[in-house]
Design an enzyme around this catalytic site. Structure first.
Site, PDB file in Angstrom:
ATOM      1  N   LYS A  22      27.375  41.491  49.743  1.00 10.98           N
ATOM      2  CA  LYS A  22      28.833  41.260  49.656  1.00 10.98           C
ATOM      3  C   LYS A  22      29.520  42.456  49.010  1.00 10.98           C
ATOM      4  CE  LYS A  22      30.581  38.775  46.101  1.00 10.98           C
ATOM      5  NZ  LYS A  22      31.658  39.394  45.330  1.00 10.98           N
ATOM      6  N   ASN A  23      28.958  42.946  47.909  1.00 13.43           N
ATOM      7  CA  ASN A  23      29.658  43.969  47.133  1.00 13.43           C
ATOM      8  C   ASN A  23      29.555  45.368  47.736  1.00 13.43           C
ATOM      9  OD1 ASN A  23      30.451  41.930  45.500  1.00 13.43           O
ATOM     10  ND2 ASN A  23      29.023  42.370  43.843  1.00 13.43           N
ATOM     11  N   ARG A  91      40.768  39.486  44.824  1.00 13.00           N
ATOM     12  CA  ARG A  91      40.643  40.592  43.876  1.00 13.00           C
ATOM     13  C   ARG A  91      40.014  41.828  44.527  1.00 13.00           C
ATOM     14  NH1 ARG A  91      40.190  37.305  40.664  1.00 13.00           N
ATOM     15  NH2 ARG A  91      38.065  36.766  41.175  1.00 13.00           N
ATOM     16  N   CYS A 115      40.533  36.630  36.088  1.00 13.51           N
ATOM     17  CA  CYS A 115      39.767  35.502  36.628  1.00 13.51           C
ATOM     18  C   CYS A 115      38.941  34.956  35.464  1.00 13.51           C
ATOM     19  CB  CYS A 115      38.870  35.965  37.774  1.00 13.51           C
ATOM     20  SG  CYS A 115      37.541  37.024  37.199  1.00 13.51           S
ATOM     21  N   ARG A 120      39.933  41.686  34.286  1.00 17.28           N
ATOM     22  CA  ARG A 120      39.810  42.509  35.491  1.00 17.28           C
ATOM     23  C   ARG A 120      40.895  43.588  35.597  1.00 17.28           C
ATOM     24  NH1 ARG A 120      36.139  39.633  38.620  1.00 17.28           N
ATOM     25  NH2 ARG A 120      35.474  41.660  39.412  1.00 17.28           N
ATOM     26  N   PRO A 121      41.019  44.433  34.599  1.00 18.78           N
ATOM     27  CA  PRO A 121      42.033  45.495  34.650  1.00 18.78           C
ATOM     28  C   PRO A 121      41.731  46.500  35.763  1.00 18.78           C
ATOM     29  CG  PRO A 121      40.503  45.906  32.874  1.00 18.78           C
ATOM     30  CD  PRO A 121      40.150  44.552  33.435  1.00 18.78           C
ATOM     31  N   ASP A 123      43.112  49.813  35.338  1.00 19.95           N
ATOM     32  CA  ASP A 123      43.623  51.066  34.767  1.00 19.95           C
ATOM     33  C   ASP A 123      42.817  52.280  35.208  1.00 19.95           C
ATOM     34  OD1 ASP A 123      41.703  49.605  33.080  1.00 19.95           O
ATOM     35  OD2 ASP A 123      41.759  51.409  31.851  1.00 19.95           O
ATOM     36  N   LEU A 124      41.517  52.106  35.396  1.00 19.02           N
ATOM     37  CA  LEU A 124      40.682  53.258  35.791  1.00 19.02           C
ATOM     38  C   LEU A 124      40.931  53.624  37.261  1.00 19.02           C
ATOM     39  CD1 LEU A 124      37.410  52.193  33.951  1.00 19.02           C
ATOM     40  CD2 LEU A 124      39.081  53.925  33.213  1.00 19.02           C
ATOM     41  N   ASP A 306      25.680  40.237  37.285  1.00 19.44           N
ATOM     42  CA  ASP A 306      25.775  39.205  38.332  1.00 19.44           C
ATOM     43  C   ASP A 306      24.542  38.318  38.394  1.00 19.44           C
ATOM     44  OD1 ASP A 306      27.587  41.310  40.701  1.00 19.44           O
ATOM     45  OD2 ASP A 306      28.193  40.245  38.893  1.00 19.44           O
ATOM     46  N   ARG A 398      32.093  32.169  48.676  1.00 19.31           N
ATOM     47  CA  ARG A 398      32.636  33.527  48.657  1.00 19.31           C
ATOM     48  C   ARG A 398      31.515  34.557  48.737  1.00 19.31           C
ATOM     49  NH1 ARG A 398      35.056  35.022  43.657  1.00 19.31           N
ATOM     50  NH2 ARG A 398      34.949  36.999  44.739  1.00 19.31           N
TER      51      ARG A 398
HETATM   52  C1  EPZ Z   1      32.175  44.711  40.932  1.00 15.00           C
HETATM   53  O1  EPZ Z   1      33.397  44.276  40.369  1.00 15.00           O
HETATM   54  C2  EPZ Z   1      31.573  43.497  41.621  1.00 15.00           C
HETATM   55  N1  EPZ Z   1      32.498  42.996  42.640  1.00 15.00           N
HETATM   56  C3  EPZ Z   1      31.300  42.398  40.584  1.00 15.00           C
HETATM   57  O2  EPZ Z   1      30.634  41.348  41.284  1.00 15.00           O
HETATM   58  C4  EPZ Z   1      30.344  42.961  39.529  1.00 15.00           C
HETATM   59  O3  EPZ Z   1      30.111  41.973  38.553  1.00 15.00           O
HETATM   60  C5  EPZ Z   1      30.979  44.195  38.887  1.00 15.00           C
HETATM   61  O4  EPZ Z   1      31.267  45.171  39.918  1.00 15.00           O
HETATM   62  C6  EPZ Z   1      30.071  44.846  37.854  1.00 15.00           C
HETATM   63  O5  EPZ Z   1      28.847  45.191  38.454  1.00 15.00           O
HETATM   64  C7  EPZ Z   1      32.598  43.654  43.825  1.00 15.00           C
HETATM   65  O6  EPZ Z   1      31.986  44.693  44.034  1.00 15.00           O
HETATM   66  C8  EPZ Z   1      33.492  43.037  44.853  1.00 15.00           C
HETATM   67  P1  EPZ Z   1      33.937  46.884  37.447  1.00 15.00           P
HETATM   68  P2  EPZ Z   1      34.437  45.369  39.779  1.00 15.00           P
HETATM   69  O7  EPZ Z   1      35.185  47.607  37.770  1.00 15.00           O
HETATM   70  O8  EPZ Z   1      34.317  46.659  40.497  1.00 15.00           O
HETATM   71  C9  EPZ Z   1      36.144  47.089  33.301  1.00 15.00           C
HETATM   72  C10 EPZ Z   1      30.175  39.161  41.877  1.00 15.00           C
HETATM   73  O9  EPZ Z   1      29.840  38.140  41.260  1.00 15.00           O
HETATM   74  N2  EPZ Z   1      37.188  47.830  34.036  1.00 15.00           N
HETATM   75  O10 EPZ Z   1      32.634  47.598  37.609  1.00 15.00           O
HETATM   76  O11 EPZ Z   1      35.759  44.716  39.707  1.00 15.00           O
HETATM   77  C11 EPZ Z   1      36.063  45.640  33.734  1.00 15.00           C
HETATM   78  O12 EPZ Z   1      37.007  44.863  33.009  1.00 15.00           O
HETATM   79  C12 EPZ Z   1      31.256  40.045  41.322  1.00 15.00           C
HETATM   80  O13 EPZ Z   1      29.674  39.546  42.978  1.00 15.00           O
HETATM   81  C13 EPZ Z   1      38.215  48.433  33.311  1.00 15.00           C
HETATM   82  O14 EPZ Z   1      38.266  48.348  32.077  1.00 15.00           O
HETATM   83  O15 EPZ Z   1      33.868  45.536  38.295  1.00 15.00           O
HETATM   84  C14 EPZ Z   1      34.648  45.283  33.392  1.00 15.00           C
HETATM   85  O16 EPZ Z   1      34.569  44.955  32.020  1.00 15.00           O
HETATM   86  C15 EPZ Z   1      31.765  39.561  39.970  1.00 15.00           C
HETATM   87  N3  EPZ Z   1      39.178  49.108  33.989  1.00 15.00           N
HETATM   88  C16 EPZ Z   1      33.872  46.579  33.649  1.00 15.00           C
HETATM   89  O17 EPZ Z   1      34.857  47.621  33.642  1.00 15.00           O
HETATM   90  C17 EPZ Z   1      39.162  49.229  35.354  1.00 15.00           C
HETATM   91  O18 EPZ Z   1      40.067  49.879  35.911  1.00 15.00           O
HETATM   92  C18 EPZ Z   1      33.135  46.618  34.955  1.00 15.00           C
HETATM   93  O19 EPZ Z   1      34.065  46.298  35.960  1.00 15.00           O
HETATM   94  C19 EPZ Z   1      38.098  48.602  36.073  1.00 15.00           C
HETATM   95  C20 EPZ Z   1      37.125  47.921  35.393  1.00 15.00           C
END
Ligand code: EPZ
Length: 420
Positions: A22-23, A91, A115, A120-121, A123-124, A306, A398
Site C-alpha cells: 500500500k505505502n 491523508r 488522525c 500528521r504535520p 511542515d517538512l 506499522d 484501507r
Molecule cells: C508513512 O506515513 C506511511 N503511510 C505510514 O503508514 C507509516 O507509519 C509512516 O510512513 C512511517 O513509516 C504511507 O506511506 C501512506 P512520516 P507518513 O512522514 O509519510 C513526522 C500505515 O499504517 N513528520 O514518515 O505520513 C510525523 O508526525 C501508515 O500504513 C513531521 O514532523 O509518515 C511522524 O512523527 C500509518 N513533519 C514522523 O515524522 C512532516 O512534514 C514520520 O512521519 C512529516 C512528518
C-alpha cells in the site's frame, strides 16, 4: 459499516500470498502524474485507499483503469483542480503535491489534518518544495503552491521524529523535473520510498543514493511512461507472521521480500518464534515457548511503527513483561484500551507501553481505530476465548487486501457482518 465476527482458539495453518505494498503504490500512483504518457503498474492491491487515489487522479483529468491488480494511468491532460472532497478525506493524497507542482507549476492539496495516531504535520513537505523555489500559502485548509520554475537545491529533510516517508517521496518527485541537481539529506530509506524512486528512474528520472539517507536527483526536461511491479507489502507479511505465532499455528508466507523485514524477523526470533526460509517463502510457527521482548519503533531499517500494535498483541500472550516504545508517532497506542477489553494488562508510561503478558484473553466487542490497530485486534480476537466483534473495519480495508478471506483460508473462524 462492516464488522468482523471472530471465534477465537483456532491456530492458523496453510499458505498465504502477500499483496503489493500500500505505502509504495499510493506515491507511485501520484508519480504517474509526472508524464502525459501511459504508465502500467502491476501487483496493485485491492484497497479502498487505492480506489480513493484512482478517483483523485481521475478528478485531476487523468485516464485511470484498474483490472485484476493492474493499474493503467495516462495523465495526458491535467486540469490541476482535483476533487477536494476526496483529497480532504485521504491523508495519503498529500503525495500529489510534488508531481502536480513539477508538471503544472501549481498545486492545490488539502492539509491532511490529524488522525488517531498523531497530528500528521506536513511542515517538512512544505520546507522541501519551498527549497525548490515554490511559493506556498495556506488557505481554508488547503495548501496552495506555485512555482513557475523549480530549481534544484540541497536540503535537509529530517524532522523531530527523523525522516519523513511521504515527504521524501514528494520532494523527490518534484525534483525530477527541476532545473539542476537536488540533494535530499536525511531522506527516508523505507523500501516503499526506494520503490517510488525505482519507478521514477524507469520513467527517465535520474535518481541516485536510493535507499540511503542522501538521495541525489538530477532534474530532466520530461519523464516518459513506464511499467512497474509494486514491491510486496512487508507490513502485511509481518502481520501474517505475527498472527501465525499468536494463534500457535504454522503459516507459509509466499511472495514476501525478507530483505525488507530484518528488524521484524529478528524481533520475532528473539521472542521465540520459529521463522524459517523455504525457498523464497517464509514458514512461521510459535516454536516452543514465547519470550517477552522490548521493542522501540524507529525509521527504517529499525523496527517499523506499522508493526507495533501487532507485536503488542503477541506480547499480550507471552508470560512476562514487554516494553514497547513508540518513537515515530506521538500517540499510536489507541489499541491499548481496546485490548484491555479483551483482558490485556497494559500500562502506558509516556512513549512506552508496559505489557504484562500471559493473562488469558476473552472475546468482546472492540472498536478499530486505525489500520494497524485493527489488525492487532483481529489477531487478539483469533486467540481470545469466545467471540470477538471488531467494529469499524473500514480501517482494515484501507490497507489489507481481502484480509478476512486470507485468514479464513488459513482456518480462522472469521466472518464479515453488517454492523447493527
Ligand atoms: C508513512 O506515513 C506511511 N503511510 C505510514 O503508514 C507509516 O507509519 C509512516 O510512513 C512511517 O513509516 C504511507 O506511506 C501512506 P512520516 P507518513 O512522514 O509519510 C513526522 C500505515 O499504517 N513528520 O514518515 O505520513 C510525523 O508526525 C501508515 O500504513 C513531521 O514532523 O509518515 C511522524 O512523527 C500509518 N513533519 C514522523 O515524522 C512532516 O512534514 C514520520 O512521519 C512529516 C512528518
Amino acid at each position: 459499516m462492516d464488522s468482523l465476527l471472530i471465534k477465537g482458539g483456532t491456530p492458523l495453518h496453510g499458505d498465504v500470498t502477500v499483496s503489493g505494498a500500500k505505502n509504495a503504490v499510493l506515491p507511485i500512483m501520484a508519480a504517474t502524474l509526472l508524464t502525459g504518457e501511459e504508465c502500467v503498474i502491476r501487483r496493485v492491491p485491492k484497497l479502498s485507499d487505492v480506489t480513493f487515489m484512482a478517483e483523485i487522479l481521475k478528478s485531476l483529468g487523468a485516464e485511470v483503469k484498474i483490472a485484476d491488480g493492474t493499474l493503467t494511468v495516462r495523465a495526458a491532460k491535467l486540469n490541476g483542480v482535483g476533487d477536494y472532497d476526496l483529497i480532504r478525506k485521504m491523508r495519503g493524497s498529500i503525495c500529489i503535491l510534488g508531481p502536480l507542482l513539477a508538471r503544472l507549476h501549481k498545486a492545490k492539496v488539502s492539509l491532511p489534518g490529524g488522525c488517531v495516531i498523531g497530528s500528521r504535520p506536513v511542515d517538512l513537505h512544505l520546507k522541501g518544495i519551498k527549497a525548490l523555489g515554490a511559493k506556498v500559502t495556506i488557505d481554508s485548509g488547503y495548501i496552495l503552491a506555485k512555482a513557475p520554475k523549480l530549481i534544484g537545491a540541497d536540503l535537509f529533510l529530517g524532522g523531530r521524529a527523523g525522516p519523513t516517508v511521504l515527504g521524501t517521496a514528494n520532494v523527490m518527485m518534484a525534483a525530477t523535473l527541476a532545473e539542476g541537481v537536488t540533494i535530499i539529506e536525511s531522506a527516508a530509506c523505507e523500501p516503499e520510498v526506494m520503490d517510488v524512486a525505482n519507478f521514477l528512474n524507469a520513467m527517465g528520472a535520474k535518481i541516485s543514493g536510493i535507499g540511503s539517507p542522501t538521495i541525489t536527483i538530477t532534474g530532466v526536461k520530461e519523464l516518459h511512461g513506464a511499467e512497474h511491479d509494486v514491491i510486496p507489502d512487508r507490513i502485511e507479511a509481518a502481520t501474517f507472521a505475527i498472527a501465525a505465532a499468536a494463534t500457535d499455528g504454522e503459516v507459509t508466507i509466499h511472495g514476501a521480500r525478507t530483505d525488507h523485514m530484518h528488524a521484524v524477523l529478528d524481533k520475532l526470533r528473539e521472542a521465540g518464534v520459529k521463522v524459517e526460509r523455504k525457498g523464497p517463502s517464509l514458514v512461521v510457527s510459535r516454536g516452543r515457548s514465547l519470550k517477552p521482548v522490548d521493542i522501540t519503533t524507529l525509521p527504517y531499517s529499525g523496527f517499523p511503527t506499522d508493526c507495533q500494535a501487532q507485536m503488542m498483541a503477541l506480547m499480550m500472550l507471552t508470560n512476562g513483561i514487554s516494553i514497547i516504545t513508540e518513537r515515530v508517532f506521538e500517540s499510536r497506542f489507541m489499541h491499548v484500551s481496546e485490548m484491555a477489553r479483551l483482558g490485556a494488562d497494559i500500562a502506558i508510561e509516556g512513549p512506552s507501553a508496559i505489557v504484562k503478558g500471559g493473562a488469558p484473553l476473552s472475546g468482546a466487542a472492540v472498536m478499530a481505530s486505525d489500520l494497524r490497530a485493527s489488525a492487532a485486534l483481529v489477531i487478539a480476537g483469533m486467540v481470545a476465548r469466545g467471540q470477538t466483534l471488531v467494529k469499524r473495519i473500514y480501517h482494515l480495508d484501507r490497507g489489507y487486501e481481502n484480509i478476512d478471506d486470507k485468514l479464513r483460508g488459513l482456518g480462522a473462524k472469521i466472518e464479515r457482518v453488517q454492523e447493527t
